[in-house]
Structure formats: C-alpha cells, structure tokens
Design a protein around this motif. Structure first.
Motif, PDB file in Angstrom:
ATOM      1  N   GLU A 269      49.894 -23.042  -5.483  1.00  0.00           N
ATOM      2  CA  GLU A 269      49.402 -22.154  -4.413  1.00  0.00           C
ATOM      3  C   GLU A 269      48.089 -21.487  -4.837  1.00  0.00           C
ATOM      4  O   GLU A 269      47.136 -21.387  -4.042  1.00  0.00           O
ATOM      5  CB  GLU A 269      50.450 -21.081  -4.113  1.00  0.00           C
ATOM      6  N   GLN A 270      48.004 -21.038  -6.079  1.00  0.00           N
ATOM      7  CA  GLN A 270      46.786 -20.409  -6.569  1.00  0.00           C
ATOM      8  C   GLN A 270      45.638 -21.414  -6.630  1.00  0.00           C
ATOM      9  O   GLN A 270      44.481 -21.079  -6.333  1.00  0.00           O
ATOM     10  CB  GLN A 270      47.048 -19.804  -7.971  1.00  0.00           C
ATOM     11  N   ALA A 271      45.947 -22.639  -7.007  1.00  0.00           N
ATOM     12  CA  ALA A 271      44.907 -23.674  -7.030  1.00  0.00           C
ATOM     13  C   ALA A 271      44.354 -23.933  -5.628  1.00  0.00           C
ATOM     14  O   ALA A 271      43.131 -24.095  -5.432  1.00  0.00           O
ATOM     15  CB  ALA A 271      45.481 -24.962  -7.634  1.00  0.00           C
ATOM     16  N   LYS A 272      45.257 -23.976  -4.650  1.00  0.00           N
ATOM     17  CA  LYS A 272      44.828 -24.185  -3.253  1.00  0.00           C
ATOM     18  C   LYS A 272      43.940 -23.024  -2.780  1.00  0.00           C
ATOM     19  O   LYS A 272      42.888 -23.230  -2.164  1.00  0.00           O
ATOM     20  CB  LYS A 272      46.058 -24.312  -2.360  1.00  0.00           C
ATOM     21  N   GLU A 339      39.444 -13.374 -11.282  1.00  0.00           N
ATOM     22  CA  GLU A 339      40.843 -12.879 -11.365  1.00  0.00           C
ATOM     23  C   GLU A 339      41.835 -14.018 -11.242  1.00  0.00           C
ATOM     24  O   GLU A 339      42.824 -14.089 -11.974  1.00  0.00           O
ATOM     25  CB  GLU A 339      41.069 -11.844 -10.262  1.00  0.00           C
ATOM     26  N   GLN A 340      41.539 -14.940 -10.271  1.00  0.00           N
ATOM     27  CA  GLN A 340      42.435 -16.087 -10.097  1.00  0.00           C
ATOM     28  C   GLN A 340      42.418 -16.989 -11.328  1.00  0.00           C
ATOM     29  O   GLN A 340      43.459 -17.501 -11.763  1.00  0.00           O
ATOM     30  CB  GLN A 340      42.027 -16.887  -8.846  1.00  0.00           C
ATOM     31  N   ALA A 341      41.235 -17.157 -11.927  1.00  0.00           N
ATOM     32  CA  ALA A 341      41.152 -17.980 -13.139  1.00  0.00           C
ATOM     33  C   ALA A 341      41.943 -17.344 -14.282  1.00  0.00           C
ATOM     34  O   ALA A 341      42.646 -18.028 -15.041  1.00  0.00           O
ATOM     35  CB  ALA A 341      39.680 -18.165 -13.541  1.00  0.00           C
ATOM     36  N   LYS A 342      41.822 -16.001 -14.391  1.00  0.00           N
ATOM     37  CA  LYS A 342      42.580 -15.294 -15.438  1.00  0.00           C
ATOM     38  C   LYS A 342      44.092 -15.432 -15.214  1.00  0.00           C
ATOM     39  O   LYS A 342      44.860 -15.677 -16.140  1.00  0.00           O
ATOM     40  CB  LYS A 342      42.181 -13.823 -15.450  1.00  0.00           C
ATOM     41  N   LEU A 343      44.493 -15.309 -13.936  1.00  0.00           N
ATOM     42  CA  LEU A 343      45.929 -15.448 -13.597  1.00  0.00           C
ATOM     43  C   LEU A 343      46.427 -16.861 -13.887  1.00  0.00           C
ATOM     44  O   LEU A 343      47.532 -17.051 -14.415  1.00  0.00           O
ATOM     45  CB  LEU A 343      46.139 -15.082 -12.119  1.00  0.00           C
ATOM     46  N   GLN A 348      49.476 -20.508 -17.378  1.00  0.00           N
ATOM     47  CA  GLN A 348      49.515 -21.663 -18.269  1.00  0.00           C
ATOM     48  C   GLN A 348      50.133 -21.306 -19.622  1.00  0.00           C
ATOM     49  O   GLN A 348      50.923 -22.054 -20.200  1.00  0.00           O
ATOM     50  CB  GLN A 348      48.089 -22.198 -18.477  1.00  0.00           C
ATOM     51  N   GLN A 349      49.775 -20.068 -20.134  1.00  0.00           N
ATOM     52  CA  GLN A 349      50.367 -19.604 -21.401  1.00  0.00           C
ATOM     53  C   GLN A 349      51.879 -19.432 -21.271  1.00  0.00           C
ATOM     54  O   GLN A 349      52.643 -19.785 -22.172  1.00  0.00           O
ATOM     55  CB  GLN A 349      49.721 -18.282 -21.823  1.00  0.00           C
ATOM     56  N   GLN A 350      52.321 -18.857 -20.130  1.00  0.00           N
ATOM     57  CA  GLN A 350      53.771 -18.689 -19.915  1.00  0.00           C
ATOM     58  C   GLN A 350      54.487 -20.037 -19.884  1.00  0.00           C
ATOM     59  O   GLN A 350      55.576 -20.206 -20.425  1.00  0.00           O
ATOM     60  CB  GLN A 350      54.020 -17.932 -18.610  1.00  0.00           C
ATOM     61  N   ILE A 351      53.816 -21.026 -19.211  1.00  0.00           N
ATOM     62  CA  ILE A 351      54.439 -22.363 -19.124  1.00  0.00           C
ATOM     63  C   ILE A 351      54.563 -22.981 -20.527  1.00  0.00           C
ATOM     64  O   ILE A 351      55.595 -23.555 -20.889  1.00  0.00           O
ATOM     65  CB  ILE A 351      53.602 -23.260 -18.189  1.00  0.00           C
ATOM     66  N   GLU A 352      53.485 -22.825 -21.354  1.00  0.00           N
ATOM     67  CA  GLU A 352      53.540 -23.374 -22.707  1.00  0.00           C
ATOM     68  C   GLU A 352      54.625 -22.690 -23.541  1.00  0.00           C
ATOM     69  O   GLU A 352      55.346 -23.330 -24.311  1.00  0.00           O
ATOM     70  CB  GLU A 352      52.172 -23.196 -23.382  1.00  0.00           C
ATOM     71  N   ALA A 353      54.767 -21.324 -23.409  1.00  0.00           N
ATOM     72  CA  ALA A 353      55.816 -20.602 -24.147  1.00  0.00           C
ATOM     73  C   ALA A 353      57.196 -21.075 -23.716  1.00  0.00           C
ATOM     74  O   ALA A 353      58.107 -21.254 -24.539  1.00  0.00           O
ATOM     75  CB  ALA A 353      55.664 -19.094 -23.921  1.00  0.00           C
ATOM     76  N   LEU A 354      57.355 -21.269 -22.389  1.00  0.00           N
ATOM     77  CA  LEU A 354      58.665 -21.759 -21.894  1.00  0.00           C
ATOM     78  C   LEU A 354      58.961 -23.160 -22.420  1.00  0.00           C
ATOM     79  O   LEU A 354      60.106 -23.492 -22.745  1.00  0.00           O
ATOM     80  CB  LEU A 354      58.679 -21.737 -20.369  1.00  0.00           C
ATOM     81  N   ASN A 355      57.921 -24.005 -22.494  1.00  0.00           N
ATOM     82  CA  ASN A 355      58.136 -25.355 -23.035  1.00  0.00           C
ATOM     83  C   ASN A 355      58.552 -25.292 -24.500  1.00  0.00           C
ATOM     84  O   ASN A 355      59.422 -26.040 -24.952  1.00  0.00           O
ATOM     85  CB  ASN A 355      56.852 -26.175 -22.900  1.00  0.00           C
ATOM     86  N   ALA A 356      57.926 -24.369 -25.277  1.00  0.00           N
ATOM     87  CA  ALA A 356      58.307 -24.220 -26.688  1.00  0.00           C
ATOM     88  C   ALA A 356      59.750 -23.742 -26.815  1.00  0.00           C
ATOM     89  O   ALA A 356      60.519 -24.225 -27.649  1.00  0.00           O
ATOM     90  CB  ALA A 356      57.353 -23.233 -27.376  1.00  0.00           C
TER      91      ALA A 356
END
Length: 441
Positions: A269-272, A339-343, A348-356
């Motif tokens: 949604e943010q990408a769109k 702001e959107q880029a920062k979000l 992306q960091q949260q997704i990587e932490a969840l994958n770990a």
C-alpha cells in the motif's frame, strides 16, 4: 596321625615344647625368638637337625622399630611391659630393654612359602601382641592357611595393651576356629589354647557372607530401581514441558506469519501511495515548466505590449502566487516522500528481524525434536536396563533359596557331627575309666 608340613613357633623362648614339636615329625620346624641369648641357646640345642630353623627376630603386627623388654623370668620377655604379670609375680624385674627392628608377621609368613594344600600349625607366644598379629594375618588372608593354631595367653591381660584370652578366643571362633584344648601344665596363669580350623564353620561363614552380600546387592538394586523410576518420571515430565514449549513456539510462529502478511500488505500500500505521489510531482514539474515558458514569452512581449503592462503585470503576479503555491506543494510532497521512504526502511528492518526470529525458532524446533528423540531412546535404554535388573534379581532370589537350603543341610550335618563327637567323647571317657580301673586292679 596327619603329617604336618610346617610348624611355626613365634616367641619360642627356651622352647620347653621342643621334644613335643619334634614328636609331631613336621617337615619343617621354624622357631622364632626375639631375645638374642635365648635364640643363641636354642640354635645350639637344635644344631645338626636340618628340619629345624631358628630365627632371631622380633615379630609384630607390622614392621616397626620396637623395644624388647627382658625380665628375670626367661619366658616373660615381650615387646610390651609386663604390667599384669608383675602383680602375679612381685619379684619380677626388668633386666634390660633392647631396641630392635620388628618384622611384620604377614611378611614373615609369606617368606616361608607355605604349600596351599599341606597341613600347617602356628604357635603364637607373643605376650601383649597376640591379637594384633592374629588380626594382621586375618586381614592379609593368611590366618586360614593354618589347620592348627596354638596361643599362649592369660585369662586376664598380663601385658600392656594385651587382651584377655576369652576375647581373642571369641574372635577366633567367629573366624572359624574351634577350641580343642586348654593346656595349663606349664603355666596355669598363661595357658596354651589349642584351636583347630573348622571347615564347616568356615563354609557357613562364607555362605552367611554371600547372603549378606546378596541382601546388600538386593538393597542396592531396589535403590537403583527407585532412582530409575524417578528418572523416568522426571524425563516424562520434561518431555511434557518440551511439548508445551513446542506448541507455544508454534503458536508464536503462526502469529508472526500473520503479522508478516499484514506488514507485506502495508508495504504494498505504501509503495502504491509513493508511486501516486511521484506522478503528482512529475505533473507539477511539467506545469511549472509550462509556466516558466509562458513567463519568458510574457517578458519578451512586455516591450511590444507596453499598453498591456499593467494587465500582464497582474497576470504575472497571479502566476507568481500560483508558482509559490506550487513550490509549497512540491516541498510538502518531498517531505511526505521522505517520510514514506523512512517508513518503508523501518518496515524492511522489522521484516528482516522477523525473518531472523523465524529462523531461530526453526532451529530451536529442530533442537527440541532431536532432544525428544534422544529422551525416547534414553527411556527405551532405561527400560531395557530395568528388565535386566529384574532378571538378575530373580536369579539372586533363586540363589538365596538354594543357599538357604544348603545352609539348612549344613546345620543338620553339623548337628550330626556334634552328636557323633559327644558319643566319641563318652566312649573315650569310658575307655579311660576302664584303663584306670585296669591299672588300679
């Protein structure tokens, strides 16, 4: 008469029993004496007899430096002071004390190399040192090499650190020796106690020891069984706890998967939205370019259309205001884009932490599965060991039953032997009476 292979007399002194010893015709007669003068006189008496060996040695329970006490009574010499004997003989006097190196009785007996199947006799005449020496022989497994055992010892302790004869005889009885005779002909205060090794009693003692050992083994097996049962219960409890942990981790994993799906949708949604903002920025830039082109055209026509300056000036001011508004919108859109880029980066960091975390959970699950398999293998091994212990316990119980049966038979045989012995003693007394009457007649 049974042939004696080796007769050992410890503390032989003047050896008034020498003729009686020789009458037994032993293959070897070994006389041991600590008093140097008595040992020298004894060597002179047996000179020329190849079967007799005189040793000048002090004998103790273990090797040590000792003091030999010489008294005015030749038989009274000892490694211990004659405290009790002096009360019986007030005229007893100590003549000399000699410092010697005593040989341990166990080492001395080993040096004689006694044949295991031959008949051996030991005479212990070591005042005050009787029981320590006998105990040392027992501890060294040498006491039962002797079928016959004689001990000179008083009814009451006559030497310092000595024991009464009764206590030593009770201990020897526990070790399988039966008292045969008490010879008081030489000294009623310190008689000679003659004992014989009783094979049946020794066998009974061995059986009792085996039974006690079996009972101890049985008790140990019972404790081991209880410990194994407790360990099995603990492993079962641990397995249940591990299963609960696995289920909780699976639930957390499912929650993480759902959260990841939600984050993926938010990211799309943010990408769109970012793409739409980019399109708006591009459109504004195109409009700005058009306005700049129009402003240049108006500036070129300003000289030619002097009459229309005021109108065009108003139009220019209006365009400048619109341009400022457009620039302000562009700045706001740029900030929103940042702001959107920062979000997006944070997501992306949260997704990587969840994958770990997901990888760590998968690793923990594999470790828990391996631990569960290991616990199952251990439980199976414990069950096999318990079955083996049960089988051994049944065999031991069967052996105890057999031993108890054998012990009963031994007791019956002992009773018969005792009865025959009483009969023989009665017959001997009868023969003595007949002989006495014959001599008197």
């Amino acid at each position: 008469m049974t042939t004696i292979d080796t007769l050992i007399h410890l503390g032989a002194g003047p050896c008034r029993e020498l003729d009686a010893h020789l009458a037994l015709q032993p293959e070897r007669l070994i006389l041991v004496e600590a008093d140097p003068s008595l040992a020298e006189a004894l060597s002179a008496r047996v000179q020329g007899r190849e079967s007799v060996d005189v040793r000048h040695l002090a004998v103790a329970s273990k090797p040590a430096e000792v003091i030999f006490h010489r008294y005015n009574l030749p038989d009274a010499g000892s490694l211990h002071p004659a405290t009790g004997l002096k009360a019986l003989f007030p005229g007893l006097k100590r003549l000399q004390t000699l410092t010697m190196e005593a040989v341990g009785i166990g080492d001395l007996i080993d040096s004689f190399r006694l044949e295991p199947d031959a008949v051996h006799r030991l005479i212990v005449d070591l005042p005050g040192e009787e029981f320590p020496c006998l105990r040392a022989l027992y501890d060294g497994g040498q006491l039962h090499r002797f079928q016959w055992l004689s001990m000179y010892c008083g009814h009451e302790p006559l030497y310092e650190h000595g024991l009464a004869a009764g206590a030593i005889l009770d201990w020897l009885s526990e070790q399988g020796f039966d008292l045969v005779e008490c010879d008081e002909t030489q000294d009623p205060d310190r008689p000679c106690w003659i004992l014989k090794r009783n094979p049946l009693k020794l066998e009974c003692l061995t059986l009792q020891s085996q039974i006690q050992q079996f009972l101890a083994d049985k008790s140990a097996l019972t404790k081991d069984k209880a410990a194994l049962s407790a360990a099995r219960d603990e492993q079962t409890k641990l397995a249940a706890e591990r299963q609960q942990q696995i289920e909780a981790l699976n639930a957390e994993k499912a929650a993480l998967v759902n959260e990841r799906a939600g984050l993926s949708a938010a990211r799309d949604e943010q990408a769109k939205l970012a793409a739409e903002r980019q399109q708006q920025i591009e459109a504004l830039n195109a409009e700005k370019a058009v306005l700049a082109k129009e402003k240049a055209a108006l500036s070129a026509a300003r000289d030619e259309q002097a009459t229309l300056v005021a109108e065009r000036q108003q139009q220019i001011e209006a365009l400048n205001a619109e341009k400022a508004a457009l620039a302000k919108d562009k700045a706001e859109l740029g900030a929103a884009c940042d702001e959107q880029a920062k979000l997006v980066a944070e997501r992306q960091q949260q997704i990587e932490a969840l994958n770990a975390e997901k990888a760590a959970l998968a690793k923990d699950k594999a470790a828990l599965s391996a631990a569960r398999d290991e616990q199952a293998t251990l439980a199976q091994a414990r069950q096999v060991e318990i079955d083996s212990l049960k089988s051994r316990l049944q065999e031991q119980q069967k052996r105890v039953t057999e031993l108890e049966s054998q012990l009963t038979e031994r007791d019956q045989r002992q009773a018969l032997l005792d009865e025959e012995l009483h009969k023989a003693e009665g017959q001997i007394e009868l023969i003595k009476d007949l002989l006495l009457r014959s001599e008197l007649g």
